[in-house]
Design an enzyme around this catalytic site. Structure first.
Site, short mmCIF file in Angstrom:
data_model
loop_
_atom_site.label_atom_id
_atom_site.label_comp_id
_atom_site.label_asym_id
_atom_site.label_seq_id
_atom_site.Cartn_x
_atom_site.Cartn_y
_atom_site.Cartn_z
N GLY A 68 0.80 -1.21 0.00
CA GLY A 68 0.00 0.00 0.00
C GLY A 68 0.84 1.27 0.00
O GLY A 68 1.98 1.30 -0.49
N SER A 69 0.28 2.31 0.61
CA SER A 69 0.84 3.66 0.49
C SER A 69 2.22 3.84 1.12
O SER A 69 2.84 4.89 0.93
CB SER A 69 -0.12 4.66 1.11
N ALA A 70 2.70 2.85 1.86
CA ALA A 70 4.02 2.98 2.47
C ALA A 70 5.11 3.20 1.43
O ALA A 70 6.17 3.74 1.73
CB ALA A 70 4.34 1.75 3.32
#
Length: 707
Positions: A392-394
């Site tokens: 995800g957004s990491a």
């Protein structure tokens, strides 16, 4: 006067002649005695010792045999012993060069009256083993076949094998049950032993009585001996056990050729997994080498130690076992809590990796797996590099830096509009916020985790132009450009930790533009928790991808003493690559990561804003490939480092399939992450206080071990 002189001269000559005669007689006597002794010795050699010397003349072989030494021990970075050896009584058997089955059976029968084998060894005896033993005990089973059958098969090809199979088939259950299973298990081990090589018959639960009985009867048990063996033990069962690895009971079948080519014997124990296997050459030590002389019958007639072996060298890991245990405890507590919540039926694992971003030293490599049927939580540390998930957004820090590197954004032109994207024949794509953010720069995009900002970077790299409700043609091969830059952080490539079983994650070519956009927000390719830790370390240290290290030092063992010996080798940090990006771009992303945890509207502000250690990082939520009752499960991720201005610790938290449906019922990634960093700095503060006077490093280590 004149005549006296000749008389005197004659007398002297006569005296000299007598003296010479005496000397000759003495010489003859000495020669006679020497010949007599020689004849006597020859007679003794020929008559008395002739058989022994004949055997020596008929010697046929000299064999060198290796005896393994105790393995080196494994310690944590603070000197706490993690893996060690326990001495234990053992009973061994060394077969001659050409062992005879009936002789082995007789020795096994005698030995079975003195020792009781363990249940595991007895259960290992097969029905075929028992049948073979029955035949040995009953004249090779000649009564099991008829004369007609014997004459029918004896001269045919494979006739002996056919006759033997007939005998085996006709052995009844009652006859099998009549065999002493204890004796059979002993015979089985003796039969499988390698000639001239000591093989363990029993080394677990050998009682003092068994040890004494065997010792008293060694003269009646050729080849049997008593000795001291060792058992490999872990100090903390269940903690990091999957990474420490295990030791085999003999050479693994699939690696026999490899190890025998290096001088190993078939019965030697070797590391068969992870650190035990990876550092086999260090831990194994130097073997005792013995020369064994056998006669033509294969019986041992002499042996001599050529080289005394040495214990293996010790490993000092980078792992902080006290921190490791605290991290595992946190994971277990949070997993146990979250699995009881609604919409978490898919949750069964969580991972945390802690490493020094400047040196690559791994301080904690933790993974736990929850068994829903039993409620048991097991060690799954190997999952940090053997399993991969959508993060995800990491990964948006890598996306922004890729945008700078490819020129689609710049420090002077980095404002893009966060809006709902309407692409023809595609569901609307937007950020996670309830309404669009409007025009935002890269810092806000990171702080508030804008998906659309990252989509537009991917569209520009792919050569596309967004037109509302229109098609979005992209050069999908440009995803490889993005992957190239992601790889520089360690995303999508092996980290270099050294284990053969490490994976690089899953990737494929997108078949539609939306998949390339998903890649930009961490929802297409999969990465391991260890890759995520290496990625955030690269950002934290200013752009250097450092190899993860699990071993800090190799040391000489202390013989008959506890504690650590002299350092042989210190493992130095290894930089794998410098990312191909400007320092000001990296600092820009670092600032964005700080805002995630401290800025207004930051996705992790609620958990990290007031922390005294001033962290920075990035959260992630990703749709996974796992479904439950038709609902897609979500992965929760967090990467972080601290302190922001001088990073000493980098962290990756991954909780795959944490929940399904809308909105997480429990932000387990942020809660685990904040608790872990709190504990790290708490331990650091405690250790910075001066230790009590007179307390040594070993005493401090013992305190940790007891705790």
């Amino acid at each position: 006067m004149g005549r006296a002189f000749p008389l005197k001269q004659r007398h002297a000559k006569k005296k000299k002649k007598n003296f010479l005669f005496i000397r000759i007689n003495i010489l003859f006597l000495a020669v006679f005695l020497l010949f007599s002794l020689l004849i006597l010795r020859l007679g003794v050699v020929q008559i008395v010792e002739g058989k022994e010397y004949k055997k020596q003349v008929e010697r046929t072989d000299e064999t060198s045999v290796n005896y393994s030494a105790p393995r080196g021990e494994i310690y944590d970075r603070n000197g706490v012993k993690l893996v060690y050896n326990i001495p234990q009584k053992a009973i061994t058997y060394t077969p001659p060069k050409h062992p005879q089955p009936k002789e082995l059976l007789e020795i096994a029968r005698k030995l079975s009256k003195l020792i009781k084998m363990n249940d595991k060894d007895i259960k290992a005896v097969t029905e075929r083993d028992l049948k073979d033993i029955w035949l040995l005990m009953h004249n090779n089973g000649e009564d099991k076949i008829t004369k007609e059958e014997y004459h029918k098969y004896k001269d045919k090809k494979n006739g002996e094998e056919k006759l033997y199979e007939l005998k085996l088939q006709r052995i009844t259950k009652e006859e099998i049950d009549s065999i002493d299973k204890n004796m059979a298990s002993i015979y089985r081990k003796m039969y499988q032993a390698v000639a001239l090589t000591p093989t363990i018959i029993k080394n677990q639960n050998v009682t003092d009585r068994e040890y004494a009985l065997v010792s008293e009867n060694l003269s009646d048990l050729p080849g049997v001996d008593i000795t001291t063996d060792w058992e490999r033990k872990k100090t903390f069962d269940g903690t990091l056990s999957s990474i420490l690895g295990n030791v085999s009971e003999g050479l693994p079948e699939e690696k026999v050729q490899y190890y025998t080519s290096k001088g190993y014997s078939l019965n030697e124990r070797v590391g068969k997994s992870y650190l035990e296997e990876l550092y086999e050459d260090v831990l194994q030590g130097e073997k005792t080498r013995v020369r064994t002389v056998t006669d033509k019958e294969g019986n041992v007639i002499d042996s001599k130690i050529l080289y005394d072996g040495k214990s293996g060298k010790d490993l000092v890991l980078t792992i902080d076992i006290e921190l490791q245990r605290e991290v595992e405890k946190i994971i277990e507590e949070e997993l146990t809590h979250m699995v009881k919540l609604p919409r978490t039926q898919t949750l069964d694992r969580a991972f945390v990796v802690l490493m020094n971003p400047k040196t690559g030293e791994i301080l904690s490599l933790a993974g736990k797996q929850y068994d829903r049927s039993s409620g048991e939580i097991k060690d799954f540390a190997r999952g940090t590099f053997q399993t991969a998930y959508e993060p995800g957004s990491a990964v948006k820090g890598a996306t922004v830096l890729t945008g700078y590197q490819t020129g689609v954004i710049s420090l002077g032109n980095n404002v893009l509009t966060d809006e709902v994207l309407y692409i023809k024949d595609t569901p609307p794509k937007s950020s996670w916020t309830s309404r669009p953010m409007g025009p935002i720069n890269d810092l806000t995009a990171l702080k508030r985790s804008s998906n659309v900002y990252m989509f537009k970077i991917a569209i520009a790299i792919g050569g596309g132009k967004y037109v509302p409700h229109g098609p979005l043609p992209l050069n999908l091969k440009k995803i490889n450009t993005m992957r190239y830059y992601f790889n520089q952080f360690g995303l999508g490539v092996k980290t270099g930790i050294g284990f053969d079983s490490e994976i690089s994650g899953l990737k494929s070519m997108p078949t539609e533009p939306g998949k390339m956009l998903d890649f930009a927000i961490g929802q297409f390719d999969t990465y391991t928790p260890l890759q995520m830790a290496q990625y955030v370390s690269t950002i934290a240290n200013g752009g250097y991808r450092v190899k993860p290290q699990l071993v800090k030092e190799i040391r000489e063992p202390k013989i008959n003493e506890d504690g650590l010996g002299p350092i042989i080798e210190s493992v130095q940090p290894e930089i794998l690559n410098k990312i191909d990006m400007k320092d000001e771009w990296i600092k820009r992303v670092q600032e964005g990561f700080w805002l995630v945890m401290h800025g207004s509207g930051g996705t992790a502000t609620a958990y990290f804003n007031n922390k005294p250690y001033n962290p920075a990082g990035k959260t992630g939520t990703a749709q996974s490939s796992v479904f439950y009752n038709g609902h897609q499960a979500w992965n929760l991720t967090l990467v972080a480092y601290a302190p922001f201005d001088d990073p000493e610790i980098a962290m990756a938290v991954m909780v795959p399939w944490a929940y399904y449906g809308n909105n997480t019922p429990y932000p387990i990634n942020n809660i685990i992450g904040s608790r872990v960093l709190d504990k790290y700095f708490e331990l650091k503060e405690k250790r910075s206080q001066k230790a009590p006077d007179g307390e040594s490093r070993e005493e401090t280590a013992q305190t940790v071990e007891n705790r």
